[in-house]
Design a protein around this motif. Structure first.
Motif, PDB file in Angstrom:
ATOM      1  N   GLY B 301      -0.240  -1.796   7.711  1.00 32.77           N
ATOM      2  CA  GLY B 301      -0.511  -1.879   5.860  1.00 32.77           C
ATOM      3  C   GLY B 301       0.496  -1.684   5.118  1.00 32.77           C
ATOM      4  N   ALA B 304       4.972  -4.726   3.307  1.00 34.16           N
ATOM      5  CA  ALA B 304       5.079  -6.398   4.041  1.00 34.16           C
ATOM      6  C   ALA B 304       3.610  -6.698   4.360  1.00 34.16           C
ATOM      7  CB  ALA B 304       5.845  -6.044   5.513  1.00 34.16           C
ATOM      8  N   MET B 325      -2.580   4.231  10.814  1.00 31.90           N
ATOM      9  CA  MET B 325      -2.771   5.424   9.980  1.00 31.90           C
ATOM     10  C   MET B 325      -4.156   5.596   9.311  1.00 31.90           C
ATOM     11  SD  MET B 325       0.049   7.093  10.560  1.00 31.90           S
ATOM     12  CE  MET B 325       0.489   8.460   9.393  1.00 31.90           C
ATOM     13  N   GLY B 330       1.608   2.207   4.207  1.00 33.79           N
ATOM     14  CA  GLY B 330       2.915   2.430   5.059  1.00 33.79           C
ATOM     15  C   GLY B 330       3.807   3.484   4.401  1.00 33.79           C
ATOM     16  N   LEU B 332       5.194   3.678   1.915  1.00 35.30           N
ATOM     17  CA  LEU B 332       4.996   4.008   0.118  1.00 35.30           C
ATOM     18  C   LEU B 332       4.286   5.446   0.292  1.00 35.30           C
ATOM     19  CD1 LEU B 332       4.255   0.381  -0.940  1.00 35.30           C
ATOM     20  CD2 LEU B 332       6.425   1.404  -0.959  1.00 35.30           C
ATOM     21  N   PHE B 366      -2.080  -0.777  17.088  1.00 33.67           N
ATOM     22  CA  PHE B 366      -1.635  -2.123  17.816  1.00 33.67           C
ATOM     23  C   PHE B 366      -1.192  -1.434  19.383  1.00 33.67           C
ATOM     24  CE2 PHE B 366       0.976  -5.856  18.788  1.00 33.67           C
ATOM     25  CZ  PHE B 366      -0.037  -6.582  19.438  1.00 33.67           C
ATOM     26  N   ILE B 387       5.204  -3.875  11.199  1.00 34.96           N
ATOM     27  CA  ILE B 387       4.864  -2.542  11.792  1.00 34.96           C
ATOM     28  C   ILE B 387       5.861  -1.466  10.963  1.00 34.96           C
ATOM     29  CG2 ILE B 387       3.264  -2.967  13.565  1.00 34.96           C
ATOM     30  CD1 ILE B 387       6.139  -2.375  15.346  1.00 34.96           C
ATOM     31  N   ALA B 389       9.506   0.561  10.261  1.00 29.41           N
ATOM     32  CA  ALA B 389      10.650   1.187  11.209  1.00 29.41           C
ATOM     33  C   ALA B 389      10.104   2.677  11.272  1.00 29.41           C
ATOM     34  CB  ALA B 389      11.806   0.864  10.504  1.00 29.41           C
ATOM     35  N   ASN B 434      17.437   7.488   1.708  1.00 31.01           N
ATOM     36  CA  ASN B 434      16.000   7.759   0.858  1.00 31.01           C
ATOM     37  C   ASN B 434      15.383   8.659   1.651  1.00 31.01           C
ATOM     38  OD1 ASN B 434      16.415   6.101  -1.259  1.00 31.01           O
ATOM     39  ND2 ASN B 434      15.653   4.374  -0.292  1.00 31.01           N
ATOM     40  N   CYS B 581      10.254  -4.018  10.148  1.00 34.15           N
ATOM     41  CA  CYS B 581      10.445  -4.327  11.695  1.00 34.15           C
ATOM     42  C   CYS B 581      11.192  -5.547  11.883  1.00 34.15           C
ATOM     43  CB  CYS B 581       8.818  -4.298  12.274  1.00 34.15           C
ATOM     44  SG  CYS B 581       7.887  -5.551  11.411  1.00 34.15           S
ATOM     45  N   VAL B 589      10.799  -3.777  -1.866  1.00 36.34           N
ATOM     46  CA  VAL B 589      10.715  -5.252  -2.458  1.00 36.34           C
ATOM     47  C   VAL B 589      11.222  -6.388  -1.677  1.00 36.34           C
ATOM     48  CG1 VAL B 589      12.857  -5.135  -3.652  1.00 36.34           C
ATOM     49  CG2 VAL B 589      10.813  -6.465  -4.674  1.00 36.34           C
TER      50      VAL B 589
END
Ligand code: FAD
Lengths: 190, 704
Positions: B301, B304, B325, B330, B332, B366, B387, B389, B434, B581, B589
């Motif tokens: 989630g 992407a 999670m 994700g 973010l 998964f 999924i 990285a 980052n 992934c 983006v």
């Protein structure tokens, strides 16, 4: 030759709409779209020819022998009105799309002075049967031509900038005036 | 006298008789259904349905030749009424709305050429359609006059504005536009569309990985039409609040104002409208196509997965997101810290996506809790695997098992799992991306006294967003460039020192890259009680089991999922991928763009069985659009977002930057040059002008 002259005269020189000013109501009413103008034009050609034939017959075999020519106008109105009604009923059944395209304008032909005018003219000018048929058909064509030309112009108006006060019928009348002037140019051809 | 009466009466009688007979013979039995249907139709005779007027349409509907929802003029209520008359149930038809691809730009030449002619069609007729700008709008407003629903108005710079609330998609404007630049397009078609070289694309639109129509939404903002701006963005990016905050905005790098002035603050504007939507406290409605009956599972989630799910849902598919999670978002959520992207805002944004009718299952992994066999059995027709990285690269040095050594992703994720990490006073971060910067700035906010960022190359090579680096420097993070750790020294299982070695950059190799290499015997010791390694991530592929369907999935040597670039389809035909992934760590983006691309592929895969390639797909920048000078530009300073005082922000996780005011946003939007392919490229225009002049057609018409 005589017939050709007759046709040119009826279509261009003495155009029923632009030279004789008959039938102004449909001229302004159905001239906003090319499609309806074409439909109306065809209907008028058809009705006019038919009406002239019938009225000619009525005059020739009923009114004249009985010396009732003074009843001409009223009798013709009656005949034409019935005829238009008949055409309407007929078209509704047999020519559905045309019927729909003309919509409320078909009954307008009932009170269309152009049709009556042509019928009366045929009598007044003492046309023979073939002359009468050709004249009324050509007059109808003239009507259709003027209507279609006018609709072409008015379609352009729809997308042009026109002073507010002149929009719609006003500019239509002005244009009709100019067209009429233009058609006067044909005078003297015959 | 008697004669006259008899004759008139006779004629009248015969006429009446004839009419009577005729009406009997030619009697038309009107189908009462037709009349009823016609009454339910609006009677506008717009012809948008393809029939000659409402009556013809009514006949077609009543006789079953046309569906009850063909009327475009009346909108959904009319369709419902007609369907009620017909005793049918209506399946919402997706509206097709008019829009133009012309975004303005410098169209002045066109306008002055046709001095005095106030209408496109007239201009077109006079000049036979040969004009300099092949695509651009002439701005005469023929379409405005032709619209029966008043859905088109002329904008201040004479570009038509289409009002989606009023547009019925009747197509009158299309028939009247001489340039053929108006088209009817449904939301589905828009979602499935990707940039093509032949389009009029401003550089920012070419560069944005999500292909947002940047000039369009800037224009909307300029006009104060925030709702449309949001809808324009959401046609391409369901996460404007997030991207408005964290996107490193590649679009601004290429902004043509930037060649003579500072680039337009595109991302601030995006954030501005996104914040506006949030402050309305109501998610704007977006169109969702009628259900197709297909089911798609989305694994992961992150951006992407969310983007793919969002677009699939809007295309009418049923979507379920599976996330390992506790919450969606994700990286973010679990990577980007609170002070850059408050999680309340992320929650609100994700809520808007989920509310479209997407099912969500969190806390399921998964490979452990479910597998492809399960998804197949549950009736899913396709799977999207996004999924991310999530595996961190090890430093591969001695002492990595000591207490005080952290992995960057784990460190950042803990903030959002109710278990903030406990760190010491002297913190070293290793890495230049980052993750490293976020870990450094977060450490500062946790109360570290000294934070040092150690990076083996120089500042110029740092992959982190420039703005982040600047913010980190402002906050007092020490940067130790050209240095790499070699050993972590500890005492009683706790780390106390780090030994690092100084590096230097080699001369550029043939590919122009300068590699770092250690300077022999330059080892140095520094005191530190915490070290956070953020030197790179790769996808965590721990779900492949022998003998299972998933074992057919191919993995590349970089440990990413292998798939076709042109479709994002993997080795397993019904499994698609995209995002980190597939590409390795990138930016949000990118993942969002990939989500939509995968949604397109999945849509065609499900509905048509095969995936047509995007014809003429734009992947590189179009050279002609990157003009190098802009004449007559006056410098207008770029907008700045208000931000928290440096001293104030260090002790907490409050959001640092704030949004623009409406006035500032409008001023900033006015800085946009509205670049288009031909419109703004003066050189190209001139060249084309010469060509035209030699043809002789419009030679005189060319003078301004
Ligand atoms: C610290 C940090 C800072 C960043 N800062 C920025 C920035 O400022 N601007 C920017 O544009 N980008 C930034 N990025 C990059 C950006 O966050 C990513 O590119 C983006 O999130 C990738 O999206 P994704 O959907 O491919 O993967 P992710 O966001 O990683 O999402 C993958 C999802 O899949 C789930 N998942 C993984 N494995 C499984 C499994 N087996 N079963 C079920 N679910 C699973 C994960 O829990 C996760 O929710 C940053 C990244 C990090 C790490």
């Amino acid at each position: 030759m005589e017939y050709i002259l007759l046709i040119i005269s009826a279509v261009l020189v003495n155009n029923i709409l632009l030279a004789q000013y008959l039938g102004n109501c449909p001229f302004l009413g159905v001239s906003k779209q090319m499609d309806t103008a074409l439909g109306m034009g065809t209907a008028v050609v058809f009705t006019m020819t038919l009406a002239s034939i019938i009225t000619w017959a009525v005059h020739r075999w009923i009114l004249a022998p009985f010396d009732l020519v003074f009843l001409q106008t009223i009798a013709f109105i009656l005949v034409i009105a019935s005829l238009v009604q008949f055409v309407e009923i007929f078209m509704k059944k047999m020519m559905e799309p045309l019927y729909r395209a003309l919509g409320i304008f078909l009954p307008l032909i009932t009170t269309n002075c152009a049709v009556l005018g042509v019928a009366l003219l045929c009598i007044k000018k003492e046309y023979s049967f073939p002359q009468m048929v050709i004249f009324s058909f050509a007059s109808g064509l003239g009507f259709a031509l003027a209507l279609v030309l006018f609709a072409g112009l008015r379609e352009r108006y729809a997308i042009s900038r026109i002073p507010k006060a002149l929009e719609g019928t006003a500019i239509g009348l002005i244009t009709a005036g100019f067209m009429s002037l233009a058609f006067f140019g044909f005078k003297g051809m015959t | 006298m008697i004669n006259a009466l008899i004759v008139m009466g006779g004629i009248g009688f015969i006429a009446a008789l004839l009419l009577g007979v005729a009406s009997r013979v030619f009697y038309v039995k009107e189908n009462p259904l037709i009349i009823e249907v016609e009454e339910a139709l609006p009677g506008a005779n717009c012809g948008g349905c393809g029939y000659a007027g409402c009556h013809a349409a009514a006949v077609a509907i009543a006789t079953g030749k046309a569906p009850p929802n063909i009327c475009v003029g009346g909108g959904p209520e009319v369709s419902e009424n007609v369907a009620a008359v017909m005793g049918m149930k209506i399946v919402a038809k997706e509206p097709e709305l008019a829009s133009t691809e012309c975004c303005g730009g410098d169209r002045a030449i066109e306008k002055f050429d046709y001095d005095g002619i106030q209408d496109c069609r007239a201009a077109n007729m006079l000049f036979g359609g040969t004009k300099l700008c092949e695509r651009g709008c002439l701005g005469f407003g023929t379409c405005v006059a032709s619209c029966p629903f008043d859905a088109i108005v002329m904008g201040p710079d004479r570009l038509p504005i289409f009002l989606p609330d009023k547009c019925r998609g009747c197509g009158n404007c299309i028939r009247n536009c001489p340039k053929g630049i108006i088209s009817l397009i449904s939301s589905t078609a828009k979602i499935l569309h990707f940039n093509q070289y032949s389009e009029c694309l401003a550089p920012c639109r070419q560069k944005c990985p999500a292909q947002i129509d940047v000039p369009a939404y800037i224009e909307h903002i300029r006009e104060g039409r925030y709702k449309e701006a949001i809808l324009t963005i959401k046609e391409r990016n369901p996460l404007p609040l997030t991207c408005g905050r964290v996107c490193p905005h590649p679009c601004e790098e290429i902004c043509r104002r930037g060649v003579e002035d500072e680039p337009v603050a595109i991302n601030y504007l995006k954030r501005f409208v996104a914040d506006w939507e949030m402050n309305q406290d109501k998610h704007l409605d977006v169109s969702v196509a009628a259900s197709t009956g297909y089911k798609v599972a989305v694994i992961g989630g992150g951006p992407a997965g969310l983007s793919c799910a969002y677009f699939l849902r809007r295309l009418g598919h049923k979507v379920t997101i599976y996330e390992k999670m506790p919450k969606l978002g994700g990286m973010l959520r679990y990577g980007i810290p609170e002070y850059r992207l408050p999680k309340k805002i992320l929650d609100w944004e994700i809520e808007g996506i989920i509310n479209l009718g997407i099912d969500v299952r969190c806390n399921v992994k998964f490979g452990e809790d479910f597998d492809l066999e399960f998804l197949k059995a549950a009736g899913f027709d396709a799977v999207f695997c996004g999924i991310g990285a999530w595996a961190s690269r090890d430093m591969k040095i001695e002492g990595e098992d000591l207490q005080g050594v952290w992995d960057g992703i784990d460190f950042l994720a803990r903030f959002h799992l109710g278990d903030p990490p406990k760190i010491g006073k002297r913190v070293i971060i290793v890495g230049g991306g980052n993750t490293a910067i976020d870990a450094a700035r977060s450490s500062l906010r946790l109360g570290a006294e000294k934070v040092t960022l150690m990076y083996r190359r120089s500042r110029d090579e740092m992959p982190a967003n420039e703005l982040e680096i600047v913010a980190a420097e402002q906050e007092g993070i020490e940067m130790l460039f050209l240095a790499a750790p070699v050993k972590i020294l500890g005492q009683d299982g706790k780390m106390i020192q780090v030994e690092y070695i100084k590096m230097r950059l080699t001369d550029p190799d043939p590919s122009g890259r300068r590699r770092p290499e250690p300077i022999p015997s330059s080892e140095t010791l520094i005191e530190a009680d915490t070290i956070i390694a953020a030197i790179g991530q790769f996808p965590k592929i721990d779900f492949i089991r022998e003998g299972k369907l998933i074992s057919n999935l191919k993995i590349t040597k970089w440990n990413t999922i292998d798939g076709k670039e042109s479709t994002l389809q993997t080795e397993i035909p019904y499994v698609f991928t995209g995002g980190d992934c597939f590409t390795g760590p990138a930016i949000a983006v990118d993942a969002i763009g990939a989500g939509r691309y995968a949604a397109r592929s999945i849509h065609f895969f499900l509905t048509e069985g095969e995936i047509p390639p995007v014809e003429d797909r734009q992947t590189k920048l179009i050279r002609e659009t990157l003009f190098e000078s802009v004449e007559g530009l006056t410098h207008v300073p770029r907008a700045h977002q208000p931000e928290l005082e440096v001293n104030y922000r260090i002790g907490n996780f409050e959001e640092v930057e704030h949004t623009l005011t409406p006035d500032a946003a409008k001023r900033e939007a006015e800085r946009c040059l509205k670049c288009g392919l031909i419109c703004y490229n003066r050189e190209l225009l001139e060249a084309m002008g010469r060509e035209m002049a030699s043809v002789g057609d419009s030679a005189e018409a060319k003078k301004e």
